[in-house]
Design a protein around this motif. Structure first.
Motif, PDB file in Angstrom:
ATOM      1  N   VAL A 125     -13.913   0.821   2.526  1.00 43.89           N
ATOM      2  CA  VAL A 125     -12.626   1.367   2.960  1.00 43.89           C
ATOM      3  C   VAL A 125     -12.446   2.789   2.442  1.00 43.89           C
ATOM      4  CG1 VAL A 125     -10.130   1.152   2.620  1.00 43.89           C
ATOM      5  CG2 VAL A 125     -11.475  -0.855   3.232  1.00 43.89           C
TER       6      VAL A 125
ATOM      7  N   LEU B  57      -8.753   6.357   6.460  1.00 44.44           N
ATOM      8  CA  LEU B  57      -8.382   5.098   5.829  1.00 44.44           C
ATOM      9  C   LEU B  57      -8.490   5.201   4.306  1.00 44.44           C
ATOM     10  CD1 LEU B  57      -7.513   2.174   6.155  1.00 44.44           C
ATOM     11  CD2 LEU B  57      -9.922   1.541   6.446  1.00 44.44           C
TER      12      LEU B  57
ATOM     13  N   VAL C 241      -7.141   0.700  12.455  1.00 43.23           N
ATOM     14  CA  VAL C 241      -8.239  -0.228  12.168  1.00 43.23           C
ATOM     15  C   VAL C 241      -8.485  -1.089  13.395  1.00 43.23           C
ATOM     16  CG1 VAL C 241      -8.929  -2.198  10.757  1.00 43.23           C
ATOM     17  CG2 VAL C 241      -7.773  -0.260   9.694  1.00 43.23           C
TER      18      VAL C 241
ATOM     19  N   VAL D 182     -10.232  -5.200   6.094  1.00 41.89           N
ATOM     20  CA  VAL D 182      -9.488  -4.065   5.527  1.00 41.89           C
ATOM     21  C   VAL D 182      -8.294  -4.560   4.716  1.00 41.89           C
ATOM     22  CG1 VAL D 182      -8.058  -2.080   6.117  1.00 41.89           C
ATOM     23  CG2 VAL D 182     -10.235  -2.435   7.279  1.00 41.89           C
TER      24      VAL D 182
ATOM     25  N   LEU E  15     -16.031  -0.079   9.857  1.00 42.85           N
ATOM     26  CA  LEU E  15     -16.536  -0.141   8.495  1.00 42.85           C
ATOM     27  C   LEU E  15     -18.051  -0.114   8.504  1.00 42.85           C
ATOM     28  CD1 LEU E  15     -14.300  -2.977   7.018  1.00 42.85           C
ATOM     29  CD2 LEU E  15     -14.131  -0.556   6.509  1.00 42.85           C
TER      30      LEU E  15
END
Length: 400
Positions: A208, A214, A330, A338, A399
């Motif tokens: 993250v 983010l 996201v 997350v 991610l």
């Protein structure tokens, strides 16, 4: 999607989670004193249990989030609630400090329901309505925080183990309720990776933080969590020192602030965020919170404290706005991962900050002005606002 029953269940879940944790707050000292036969040992065991709870939540929350992406939100949420209910029953039967420590650690591991709830909200709510939904979740959190200790104190006066039985009954009743009313918000994705690197807290948080947008939002969230925990850990002690208030008056002011915050989050956060937008609402709320904390550092009369509490309530818009912002950038298939990483970050703060803030407050009490602890908290809130202000909106990036 039966959105109304699902959202109602999530609100009840968060409320009962906080109610269950709050139920044991008033009776834990008496229970630990009974099983250790020594007040000083009871204090040490209480601190150890609190830190262990936060540590296990830090370790397990990213895994629960990842599991909810892979297998769906519903089974993970119901399984966590079931484990928590069984664990409260184990608390009620524990006869020594070591079993209590083990069971409390397990409670921390099961306390990742907030992770799955946040992901579920993102699944079932349109982006422009998420801040209001997260505000409602915050309201349920606050109401549980107020009601839990009150009910726990009343039940503990009957029997010191009765609050654990009540917490277990509430958790298991909520599981039964959810079994019938909670639909799955999104099918699980079996392509979601469950590798050690992806599911362990260090790897999940690192993934993250490496993402430019983010990551900045996560750092802002960490700063806000630190400010919040410093305030929560020292506020009652500060009022006792500054105004010589007793526990009743401190409790009344705390409860009034929490109730006002719950009403504001439930009714006003959504419209405010729609009016200002997520970013401006998050930045403005963080700055308002910083002003409230800074004013608390130098407050000398009770009426001004009441004003600052009201200002702090207005600042609570920041949390819901930032949470909505994060969920929007996201992808749907990684909301759980997350949210789990963010819960892990918060749990780490809850493990470290109370001890550190308590030690700093004690030093300031002896050698300086104890109100300076709130200057530090205000600095963290202001840093959170600066990070939010410098963060651009962005499209979802996966991610790695």
């Amino acid at each position: 999607m039966r959105r109304a029953p699902a959202l109602s269940f999530l609100l009840v879940t968060v409320f009962l989670d906080m109610l269950g944790l709050g139920l044991i707050v008033p009776i834990l000292p008496a229970l630990l004193t009974a099983v250790t036969a020594d007040a000083r040992s009871a204090v040490l065991w209480s601190g150890l249990m609190g830190s262990t709870f936060g540590l296990l939540q830090f370790v397990v929350s990213p895994l629960l989030g990842r599991l909810s992406d892979r297998y769906g939100r519903r089974p993970v949420l119901l399984a966590s609630l079931t484990c928590l209910g069984v664990d409260w029953l184990a608390h009620a039967t524990a006869s020594g400090p070591w079993p209590l420590l083990a069971f409390h650690a397990l409670a921390g591991a099961c306390a990742g329901t907030y992770t799955v709830v946040n992901a579920y909200i993102a699944d079932i709510t349109e982006p422009d309505r998420r801040a209001g939904a997260y505000g409602s979740i915050g309201a349920a959190f606050g109401l549980g925080f107020v009601a839990g200790p009150v009910i726990g104190g009343l039940l503990g006066a009957v029997d010191v183990r009765l609050p654990f039985l009540a917490a277990a009954a509430l958790s298991l009743a909520n599981v039964a309720y959810g079994w019938f009313v909670l639909p799955e918000s999104r099918p699980g994705d079996r392509t979601t990776r469950l590798t050690l690197r992806a599911a362990n807290p260090v790897g999940a948080i690192g993934a993250v933080l490496r993402r430019p947008v983010l990551g900045r939002l996560a750092y802002a969230r960490l700063c806000a969590d630190v400010a919040r925990m410093v305030h929560q850990s020292t506020w009652a002690f500060f009022l006792t020192y500054q105004f010589a208030w007793g526990t009743t008056r401190v409790g009344v002011v705390l409860a009034a602030g929490a109730l006002a915050g719950a009403v504001f989050q439930a009714r006003a956060v959504g419209p405010v965020v729609r009016l200002l937008g997520e970013k401006r609402a998050a930045v403005t709320g963080s700055l308002v919170g910083a002003v409230s904390l800074l004013g608390t550092a130098f407050v000398t009369v009770p009426w001004l404290l009441y004003v600052l509490v009201a200002v702090g309530v207005l600042g609570s818009v920041a949390g819901a706005a930032a949470q909505s912002w994060i969920s929007r950038i996201v992808r749907a298939d990684e909301q759980g991962a997350v949210q789990g990483a963010l819960t892990g970050i918060g749990a780490l703060a809850e493990t470290v900050v109370p001890v550190t803030a308590g030690a700093a407050f004690g030093w300031l009490l002896a050698y300086a002005s104890p109100g300076l602890i709130f200057v530090a908290a205000a600095g963290c809130a202001a840093l959170s606002a600066a990070l939010l202000a410098g963060t651009p909106d962005a499209r979802p990036v996966p991610l790695r």
